[in-house]
Design a protein around this motif. Sequence first.
Motif, PDB file in Angstrom:
ATOM      1  N   UNK A 168      -3.668   6.482 -11.966  1.00 34.16           N
ATOM      2  CA  UNK A 168      -4.206   7.779 -12.368  1.00 34.16           C
ATOM      3  C   UNK A 168      -5.730   7.740 -12.396  1.00 34.16           C
ATOM      4  N   UNK A 169      -6.281   6.643 -12.928  1.00 36.72           N
ATOM      5  CA  UNK A 169      -7.735   6.472 -12.992  1.00 36.72           C
ATOM      6  C   UNK A 169      -8.303   6.257 -11.589  1.00 36.72           C
ATOM      7  N   UNK A 170      -7.636   5.418 -10.800  1.00 37.78           N
ATOM      8  CA  UNK A 170      -8.136   5.078  -9.460  1.00 37.78           C
ATOM      9  C   UNK A 170      -8.201   6.295  -8.556  1.00 37.78           C
ATOM     10  N   UNK A 171      -7.131   7.089  -8.545  1.00 35.63           N
ATOM     11  CA  UNK A 171      -7.107   8.229  -7.629  1.00 35.63           C
ATOM     12  C   UNK A 171      -8.035   9.355  -8.074  1.00 35.63           C
ATOM     13  N   UNK A 228       1.448   7.224  -6.664  1.00 42.24           N
ATOM     14  CA  UNK A 228       0.361   8.115  -7.087  1.00 42.24           C
ATOM     15  C   UNK A 228       0.808   9.567  -7.163  1.00 42.24           C
ATOM     16  N   UNK A 229       1.967   9.866  -6.589  1.00 40.07           N
ATOM     17  CA  UNK A 229       2.466  11.236  -6.626  1.00 40.07           C
ATOM     18  C   UNK A 229       3.099  11.527  -7.992  1.00 40.07           C
ATOM     19  N   UNK A 230       2.867  12.699  -8.488  1.00 43.74           N
ATOM     20  CA  UNK A 230       3.473  13.107  -9.746  1.00 43.74           C
ATOM     21  C   UNK A 230       2.790  12.559 -10.976  1.00 43.74           C
ATOM     22  N   UNK A 231       1.518  12.197 -10.860  1.00 42.68           N
ATOM     23  CA  UNK A 231       0.777  11.667 -12.019  1.00 42.68           C
ATOM     24  C   UNK A 231      -0.154  12.713 -12.632  1.00 42.68           C
ATOM     25  N   UNK A 232      -0.014  13.956 -12.202  1.00 40.94           N
ATOM     26  CA  UNK A 232      -0.911  15.000 -12.668  1.00 40.94           C
ATOM     27  C   UNK A 232      -0.794  15.319 -14.146  1.00 40.94           C
ATOM     28  N   UNK A 236       0.843  -1.204   0.000  1.00 44.73           N
ATOM     29  CA  UNK A 236       0.000   0.000   0.000  1.00 44.73           C
ATOM     30  C   UNK A 236       0.875   1.250   0.000  1.00 44.73           C
ATOM     31  N   UNK A 237       1.931   1.253   0.797  1.00 44.92           N
ATOM     32  CA  UNK A 237       2.845   2.406   0.845  1.00 44.92           C
ATOM     33  C   UNK A 237       3.515   2.615  -0.508  1.00 44.92           C
ATOM     34  N   UNK A 238       3.873   1.503  -1.164  1.00 48.13           N
ATOM     35  CA  UNK A 238       4.497   1.589  -2.484  1.00 48.13           C
ATOM     36  C   UNK A 238       3.550   2.219  -3.495  1.00 48.13           C
ATOM     37  N   UNK A 239       2.288   1.810  -3.467  1.00 50.30           N
ATOM     38  CA  UNK A 239       1.313   2.341  -4.416  1.00 50.30           C
ATOM     39  C   UNK A 239       1.010   3.814  -4.139  1.00 50.30           C
ATOM     40  N   UNK A 240       0.908   4.183  -2.864  1.00 48.25           N
ATOM     41  CA  UNK A 240       0.648   5.589  -2.525  1.00 48.25           C
ATOM     42  C   UNK A 240       1.787   6.478  -3.006  1.00 48.25           C
TER      43      UNK A 240
END
Length: 384
Positions: free
Chosen positions: A297-300, A242-246, A235-239
């Motif tokens: 990107x879709x999930x968040x 998620x950063x920098x996908x804007x 979970x920490x790896x996935x979080x």
Amino acid sequence: MASQKWIVEKAVAWLRKNPNLEAKDLQNKFSEVYSVEVSYGTAWAGRQKALDKIYGSWDDSFQSLFNFRAELLANSPRSIMEIDTICNGDNVHFDKLFVALQPCIDGFKNGCRPYVGIDSTALTGRYNGQLGATCALDGHNWMYPVAWGVIGSESKDNWTWFMSQFKKAIGHPPALAISSDACKGLDGAVKKIKNIKDLPIVDLVDRLRQMTMELWEKRRKIADKLSGNILPVIISELKAKTKGLGHMRVCKNRHKAEIFGNYKDLTPWPHVVDLHEHTCSCRAWEVTGKPCCHALTFIQAGRNVDLGSFVHEYYSVARFKVAYSGTIPTMTDKSQWPNVNMGFKLLPPKLKIGPGRKRKNRFKSSDELGARKLDKCETCGEVG
């Protein structure tokens, strides 16, 4: 002057406390403790004689394999140990060995991904055999020893025999992937393996059992502290991913979406993500079992989304606990093992010994020799 007998007596005491001491280490200890200068050759010969006193005769260690197997199967009846021999006239020589502990087999089949890496490392005892092993990966991506064995050389016949025994042990797991030359010389699986590669064969096999038992206990303690569905490290790896996908754009269509972005040369690319099927056209999600950057990107883009619901169960806390739930068999000292009479004396293998001292460290592969140019994926443009 120090006699050979005196040197052996002192070496025995030190080696009982630390079996990993090399001849050079003994040289230093004689100099520091007794102010005695001992040549490397004398220290090496003294170490060999001391090890014989501790572990017994090297020749007799092969015959003791039958006693070890009887004790092992008495404590773990579903474990597998095969001893292959070769006849030379009236003499019977050791040829090959295969060991798979039942807790390792069960833990692999029920708790790990259907992937095994196979590799071998040269033994450094009195003959030039190879220690081969098959290792899986648990949910933490930690190496998981499944089976090991001893073969004379890395020949087609020897590997065929080893893999046929492995097939008998694990059966036919669905979607099994096998990668050769993938255990990094076994050092990654058991960090201290290079320090036991010169032990007599029966002590080598027994020490591998003990090291596996210690590893299982250590990871079982980690598993006992875990809670929840998916391993926290995943979970920490996935979080973090998620950063920098804007810079990616999402075009939704219910549970599907098109994800748009640009390569560094501004060439546009699209990918299709399906949250219900857990797929992405880049195929990384299907291969790894974890959402790729396009899927993330879709999930968040949604609200109050549980990242764990998009991760394969291979990374679950339950699977990790199952992988180490078995009990590695405990055994008594070799003096208490059953005395098995096979009707013949199993002699050491007839293998040629090359000149010079054997190296204990393996040759590193090209990807371990430091900085290198990373390959870039033509599809997503990422390196790695």
